[in-house]
Design a protein around this motif. Structure first.
Motif, PDB file in Angstrom:
ATOM      1  N   VAL A 203       1.143  -0.958   0.412  1.00  0.00           N
ATOM      2  CA  VAL A 203       0.058   0.163   0.019  1.00  0.00           C
ATOM      3  C   VAL A 203       0.929   0.950   0.079  1.00  0.00           C
ATOM      4  O   VAL A 203       1.065   2.340  -0.010  1.00  0.00           O
ATOM      5  CB  VAL A 203      -1.174   0.466   1.265  1.00  0.00           C
ATOM      6  CG1 VAL A 203      -1.676   1.542   1.379  1.00  0.00           C
ATOM      7  CG2 VAL A 203      -1.859  -0.936   0.653  1.00  0.00           C
ATOM      8  N   LEU A 225      -5.952   8.230   0.723  1.00  0.00           N
ATOM      9  CA  LEU A 225      -6.481   6.055   0.001  1.00  0.00           C
ATOM     10  C   LEU A 225      -6.569   6.659  -1.195  1.00  0.00           C
ATOM     11  O   LEU A 225      -7.369   5.847  -2.185  1.00  0.00           O
ATOM     12  CB  LEU A 225      -7.674   6.474   1.222  1.00  0.00           C
ATOM     13  CG  LEU A 225      -7.122   5.667   2.647  1.00  0.00           C
ATOM     14  CD1 LEU A 225      -7.789   6.150   3.250  1.00  0.00           C
ATOM     15  CD2 LEU A 225      -6.009   4.502   2.631  1.00  0.00           C
ATOM     16  N   TYR A 227      -9.113   9.600  -1.872  1.00  0.00           N
ATOM     17  CA  TYR A 227     -10.936   9.720  -1.982  1.00  0.00           C
ATOM     18  C   TYR A 227     -10.674  11.367  -0.846  1.00  0.00           C
ATOM     19  O   TYR A 227      -9.793  11.821  -0.700  1.00  0.00           O
ATOM     20  CB  TYR A 227     -11.346   8.330  -0.598  1.00  0.00           C
ATOM     21  CG  TYR A 227     -11.570   7.704  -1.113  1.00  0.00           C
ATOM     22  CD1 TYR A 227     -12.080   6.566  -1.954  1.00  0.00           C
ATOM     23  CD2 TYR A 227     -11.261   6.489   0.133  1.00  0.00           C
ATOM     24  CE1 TYR A 227     -12.053   5.847  -2.167  1.00  0.00           C
ATOM     25  CE2 TYR A 227     -10.803   5.361   0.065  1.00  0.00           C
ATOM     26  CZ  TYR A 227     -11.599   4.674  -1.502  1.00  0.00           C
ATOM     27  OH  TYR A 227     -11.495   3.341  -1.600  1.00  0.00           O
ATOM     28  N   GLU A 231     -17.910  10.083  -0.007  1.00  0.00           N
ATOM     29  CA  GLU A 231     -18.190   8.422  -0.569  1.00  0.00           C
ATOM     30  C   GLU A 231     -19.211   8.165   0.127  1.00  0.00           C
ATOM     31  O   GLU A 231     -19.412   8.337   0.950  1.00  0.00           O
ATOM     32  CB  GLU A 231     -16.762   7.987  -0.420  1.00  0.00           C
ATOM     33  CG  GLU A 231     -16.219   8.098  -1.744  1.00  0.00           C
ATOM     34  CD  GLU A 231     -15.048   8.825  -1.373  1.00  0.00           C
ATOM     35  OE1 GLU A 231     -14.442   9.770  -2.087  1.00  0.00           O
ATOM     36  OE2 GLU A 231     -14.379   9.429  -0.102  1.00  0.00           O
ATOM     37  N   ILE A 236     -17.357   2.277  -2.460  1.00  0.00           N
ATOM     38  CA  ILE A 236     -16.029   1.925  -1.760  1.00  0.00           C
ATOM     39  C   ILE A 236     -16.811  -0.065  -1.764  1.00  0.00           C
ATOM     40  O   ILE A 236     -15.998  -1.048  -2.533  1.00  0.00           O
ATOM     41  CB  ILE A 236     -16.475   1.936  -0.803  1.00  0.00           C
ATOM     42  CG1 ILE A 236     -14.690   3.602  -0.675  1.00  0.00           C
ATOM     43  CG2 ILE A 236     -15.239   0.687   0.307  1.00  0.00           C
ATOM     44  CD1 ILE A 236     -14.242   4.503   0.451  1.00  0.00           C
ATOM     45  N   ASP A 239     -15.892  -2.202  -5.136  1.00  0.00           N
ATOM     46  CA  ASP A 239     -14.929  -1.888  -5.579  1.00  0.00           C
ATOM     47  C   ASP A 239     -14.336  -2.877  -3.844  1.00  0.00           C
ATOM     48  O   ASP A 239     -13.272  -2.737  -3.711  1.00  0.00           O
ATOM     49  CB  ASP A 239     -14.295  -1.020  -5.089  1.00  0.00           C
ATOM     50  CG  ASP A 239     -12.821  -0.444  -6.079  1.00  0.00           C
ATOM     51  OD1 ASP A 239     -12.118  -1.368  -6.011  1.00  0.00           O
ATOM     52  OD2 ASP A 239     -12.273   1.041  -5.734  1.00  0.00           O
ATOM     53  N   ALA A 241     -11.303  -4.408  -5.166  1.00  0.00           N
ATOM     54  CA  ALA A 241      -9.880  -4.439  -4.595  1.00  0.00           C
ATOM     55  C   ALA A 241      -9.385  -2.888  -3.778  1.00  0.00           C
ATOM     56  O   ALA A 241      -8.828  -2.716  -2.938  1.00  0.00           O
ATOM     57  CB  ALA A 241      -9.489  -3.256  -5.644  1.00  0.00           C
ATOM     58  N   ALA A 242     -10.106  -1.927  -3.367  1.00  0.00           N
ATOM     59  CA  ALA A 242     -10.559  -1.209  -2.813  1.00  0.00           C
ATOM     60  C   ALA A 242     -10.978  -2.162  -1.034  1.00  0.00           C
ATOM     61  O   ALA A 242     -10.096  -1.264  -0.230  1.00  0.00           O
ATOM     62  CB  ALA A 242     -11.633  -0.009  -2.580  1.00  0.00           C
ATOM     63  N   LEU A 243     -11.563  -3.066  -0.865  1.00  0.00           N
ATOM     64  CA  LEU A 243     -11.793  -3.672   0.235  1.00  0.00           C
ATOM     65  C   LEU A 243     -10.757  -3.877   0.373  1.00  0.00           C
ATOM     66  O   LEU A 243     -10.551  -4.347   2.026  1.00  0.00           O
ATOM     67  CB  LEU A 243     -12.675  -4.146  -0.097  1.00  0.00           C
ATOM     68  CG  LEU A 243     -14.740  -3.662  -0.741  1.00  0.00           C
ATOM     69  CD1 LEU A 243     -15.844  -4.547  -0.401  1.00  0.00           C
ATOM     70  CD2 LEU A 243     -14.824  -2.800   1.170  1.00  0.00           C
ATOM     71  N   THR A 244     -10.178  -4.933  -0.038  1.00  0.00           N
ATOM     72  CA  THR A 244      -9.247  -5.658   0.427  1.00  0.00           C
ATOM     73  C   THR A 244      -7.338  -4.714   0.509  1.00  0.00           C
ATOM     74  O   THR A 244      -6.822  -5.433   2.057  1.00  0.00           O
ATOM     75  CB  THR A 244      -8.594  -6.017  -0.983  1.00  0.00           C
ATOM     76  OG1 THR A 244      -8.836  -7.286  -2.025  1.00  0.00           O
ATOM     77  CG2 THR A 244      -7.084  -6.318  -0.937  1.00  0.00           C
ATOM     78  N   ARG A 245      -7.430  -3.529   0.091  1.00  0.00           N
ATOM     79  CA  ARG A 245      -6.301  -2.533   0.266  1.00  0.00           C
ATOM     80  C   ARG A 245      -6.763  -1.844   1.782  1.00  0.00           C
ATOM     81  O   ARG A 245      -6.301  -2.310   2.829  1.00  0.00           O
ATOM     82  CB  ARG A 245      -6.416  -1.216  -0.982  1.00  0.00           C
ATOM     83  CG  ARG A 245      -5.785  -0.778  -0.449  1.00  0.00           C
ATOM     84  CD  ARG A 245      -5.036   0.515  -0.850  1.00  0.00           C
ATOM     85  NE  ARG A 245      -6.145   1.072  -1.254  1.00  0.00           N
ATOM     86  CZ  ARG A 245      -6.281   2.489  -2.209  1.00  0.00           C
ATOM     87  NH1 ARG A 245      -5.346   3.460  -1.794  1.00  0.00           N
ATOM     88  NH2 ARG A 245      -7.863   3.076  -1.871  1.00  0.00           N
ATOM     89  N   LEU A 246      -7.694  -1.656   1.653  1.00  0.00           N
ATOM     90  CA  LEU A 246      -7.949  -1.164   3.123  1.00  0.00           C
ATOM     91  C   LEU A 246      -8.229  -2.499   4.554  1.00  0.00           C
ATOM     92  O   LEU A 246      -7.594  -1.600   5.320  1.00  0.00           O
ATOM     93  CB  LEU A 246      -9.925  -0.464   3.499  1.00  0.00           C
ATOM     94  CG  LEU A 246     -10.099   0.673   2.946  1.00  0.00           C
ATOM     95  CD1 LEU A 246     -11.590   0.940   2.028  1.00  0.00           C
ATOM     96  CD2 LEU A 246      -9.724   2.315   2.935  1.00  0.00           C
TER      97      LEU A 246
END
Length: 393
Positions: A203, A225, A227, A231, A236, A239, A241-246
């Motif tokens: 990240v 991030l 954002y 939002e 979110i 998404d 990919a966003a959930l995995t990153r968060l």
């Protein structure tokens, strides 16, 4: 073939704040589930309808979101100067576990009303008319919560004109005080800093405020991030990919805060810590279609709960927001414009929420005295919940 009939367990389905859950009097649970452990967890999962690989909770009382897969157990208090003990269980939607690591601030607003209705509060502490102050021991985190429950003709007053963004209809206002909400025996800022820089593999390097107040929470700047803080859920939660990153950030934050030792443990601790991102106030359109004007809010906050962006704001995270906003230098305080403050009004996906906090700097360490907010609560259904008898085997 011999088939056992379903169990019938007295229960009340309640909304508290922007959440809802199944409430139980401890004494009404089957004896094997009156103690913590596998039997209790199995029972509560079956009540909610988890684990559900379809993510719908069709065969249970849950609503397939973090705000609606909740359970509460209340009993006469074992603590001096308290009326009831309150235990909260966050039921995972698609995996077989119940997270007991934190509180639900929204459902905290319904505990007093439930306790009075169940006869768990001594009659001499409940006025015929006026406000009943119910002293609640939050057993998950060992903290005191006070519910100020309106009474009318000897019964809990549920109806009123108090409006809460994220809840469709008005109801009676319930004021809540979270006393000494920071973690006992621990620094409110577990790293000792108001702002930290930490590296998250895959990240990058992020600035964060780590705080234990209401619930362990990590705050980030929205812009870091990608954002802007306005939002809504679909931006979110759709998404992957966003959930995995968060979730990766949240897991590393859990290690940094000392809540777990290994990253892999985070999957079994989804309820805590919470991850939220903040930004200065800006005009936006809430999920209801209502326009929130920048002049009416101090800052924007979006928070993740059980791996998804919350539709409004968790009550315990609001405590963390109010506490962090009152302390000059935190990322939350900076987003709100800096300076000293005892009250903050922030924008979330469903609208706005005001929360107050009293904090104190003593011997170089910050301490939260209490946090204050208003919610509402209402009984949705009461009677018995039914579950297959084999759940106790």
């Amino acid at each position: 073939m011999s088939v056992k009939p379903q169990l019938k367990i007295p229960a009340t389905y309640m909304r508290g704040g922007t959440s809802k859950g199944v409430f139980f009097d401890l004494a009404d649970l089957p004896e094997a589930a009156q103690q913590p452990g596998k039997v209790r967890d199995a029972l509560l999962m079956r009540v909610i309808g988890s684990p559900d690989p379809y993510g719908k909770h069709t065969d249970g009382m849950g609503g397939a979101t973090s705000s609606t897969s909740k359970t509460v157990i209340v009993s006469k208090s074992t603590q001096p100067n308290h009326d009831v003990d309150y235990l909260f269980g966050q039921v995972s939607i698609d995996t077989p576990f119940v997270d007991w690591s934190g509180n639900c601030g929204n459902l905290s607003s319904a505990v007093g009303a439930f306790a009075i209705s169940q006869g768990l509060v001594d009659a001499d502490r409940v006025p015929e008319n006026g406000i009943a102050e119910v002293r609640i021991w939050q057993a998950n985190i060992g903290k005191t919560i006070v519910n100020k429950v309106p009474m009318c003709n000897g019964e809990v007053q549920e109806m009123g004109d108090f409006e809460l963004d994220g809840v469709t209809f008005p109801a009676a206002e319930v004021a809540i005080e979270f006393m000494d909400p920071s973690a006992d025996g621990e620094q409110m800022f577990p790293t000792g800093n108001l702002v930290d820089t930490f590296e998250v593999p895959g990240v990058g390097t992020l600035e964060a405020t780590f705080i234990n107040a209401g619930i362990p929470t990590v705050f980030l700047r929205a812009e870091s991030l990608g954002y802007d803080g306005t939002e809504l859920q679909e931006a979110i939660n759709g998404d992957a990919a966003a959930l995995t990153r968060l979730e990766t950030i949240r897991a590393h934050a859990a290690v940094r805060m000392g809540l777990i030792e290994q990253i892999e443990e985070a999957v079994q601790r989804q309820h805590t810590p919470k991850l939220a991102f903040v930004a200065p106030g800006k005009t936006y359109t809430a999920s209801s279609g209502k326009v929130i004007q920048a002049d009416n809010i101090d800052l924007l906050v979006r928070a993740m709960s059980m791996g998804k962006l919350h539709h409004a704001m968790m009550g315990t995270a609001a405590v963390a927001i109010g506490t962090a906003a009152s302390i000059p230098g935190t990322l939350v305080n900076q987003a709100a414009g800096g300076g000293e403050r005892t009250m903050v009004n922030f924008g979330h996906p469903s609208g706005t929420l005001q929360v107050g906090a009293e904090t104190q700097l003593k011997n170089g360490e910050w301490r939260a005295i209490k946090a204050i907010m208003s919610r509402s609560a209402r009984v949705l259904m009461e009677g018995w919940v039914r579950v297959p008898a084999e759940v106790l085997e």
